[in-house]
Design an enzyme around this catalytic site. Sequence first.
Site, PDB file in Angstrom:
ATOM      1  N   ARG A  35     -31.921  35.300  21.319  1.00 30.26           N
ATOM      2  CA  ARG A  35     -31.460  36.685  20.868  1.00 30.26           C
ATOM      3  C   ARG A  35     -31.213  37.202  22.332  1.00 30.26           C
ATOM      4  NH1 ARG A  35     -29.700  41.338  18.534  1.00 30.26           N
ATOM      5  NH2 ARG A  35     -30.892  42.942  19.190  1.00 30.26           N
ATOM      6  N   GLY A  36     -29.417  37.511  22.634  1.00 27.90           N
ATOM      7  CA  GLY A  36     -28.396  36.675  23.150  1.00 27.90           C
ATOM      8  C   GLY A  36     -29.070  39.067  24.576  1.00 27.90           C
ATOM      9  N   GLU A  37     -29.566  39.496  23.860  1.00 29.30           N
ATOM     10  CA  GLU A  37     -30.088  40.799  24.913  1.00 29.30           C
ATOM     11  C   GLU A  37     -30.836  40.326  25.861  1.00 29.30           C
ATOM     12  OE1 GLU A  37     -30.309  44.056  22.345  1.00 29.30           O
ATOM     13  OE2 GLU A  37     -27.610  44.152  21.746  1.00 29.30           O
ATOM     14  N   ASP A  38     -31.965  39.378  25.311  1.00 32.14           N
ATOM     15  CA  ASP A  38     -33.153  38.958  26.379  1.00 32.14           C
ATOM     16  C   ASP A  38     -33.038  37.785  26.482  1.00 32.14           C
ATOM     17  OD1 ASP A  38     -34.404  40.662  24.274  1.00 32.14           O
ATOM     18  OD2 ASP A  38     -35.753  39.357  22.914  1.00 32.14           O
ATOM     19  N   THR A  39     -32.117  37.041  26.311  1.00 37.02           N
ATOM     20  CA  THR A  39     -32.234  35.510  27.587  1.00 37.02           C
ATOM     21  C   THR A  39     -30.882  35.126  27.676  1.00 37.02           C
ATOM     22  OG1 THR A  39     -32.094  34.322  25.758  1.00 37.02           O
ATOM     23  CG2 THR A  39     -34.357  34.968  26.264  1.00 37.02           C
ATOM     24  N   ARG A  40     -29.440  36.059  27.190  1.00 37.36           N
ATOM     25  CA  ARG A  40     -28.444  35.377  27.384  1.00 37.36           C
ATOM     26  C   ARG A  40     -27.944  34.540  28.767  1.00 37.36           C
ATOM     27  NH1 ARG A  40     -24.215  34.954  23.893  1.00 37.36           N
ATOM     28  NH2 ARG A  40     -24.906  37.312  23.427  1.00 37.36           N
ATOM     29  N   GLY A  48     -18.424  38.049   9.202  1.00 43.05           N
ATOM     30  CA  GLY A  48     -18.886  37.190   8.745  1.00 43.05           C
ATOM     31  C   GLY A  48     -17.902  35.705   8.812  1.00 43.05           C
ATOM     32  N   GLU A  86     -30.700  32.702  11.035  1.00 41.24           N
ATOM     33  CA  GLU A  86     -30.013  31.300  12.227  1.00 41.24           C
ATOM     34  C   GLU A  86     -31.514  30.923  11.234  1.00 41.24           C
ATOM     35  OE1 GLU A  86     -28.951  32.129  15.234  1.00 41.24           O
ATOM     36  OE2 GLU A  86     -27.449  32.425  15.113  1.00 41.24           O
TER      37      GLU A  86
END
Length: 160
Positions: free
Chosen positions: A22-27, A55, A88
Amino acid sequence: MAATSSSSYSSQEKYEVFLDFRGEDTRDRFSGHLYHALRQKHILTYKDDENLESGHEISKIMEAIRESKICIIVFSQDFASSTWCLDEVVRILDCKRDGNDFIITIVYEIDPSIVRKQNKSYAYAFTKHEERFKASMDKVQRWRDALKEVAGLSGHKNKA
């Protein structure tokens, strides 16, 4: 979520690692550091661009999952709130069942039981998904089932 850069993706490239997070959490923290460490070791790793679009890009992501030898899933506080991340996970499991993926799970700054039992932030996320996808509850159930299955793994290779 995952790409070295979607613009540099070609159908002939085979990724060694697909990084789902999750990008916002760990990017900019754990996942970013992991990605750079893998690249320093010359391990071709697919990590998402911050500005993926609809898409067209998701089909590239799904192809990268299929082509990757290893999938690393980084579970974090808000992972389950992302339908992309959940899609994913479903795709990763589909590939594992075909016998071509090794899955490594990492639980980052969250109790592993929250992921396994889908409570706290994960329960909240699924409540929101159920409200949003009332007409597609089978999709929400696939996400739930996939998350439960993957949460029980600590790196597993399917021996087909």
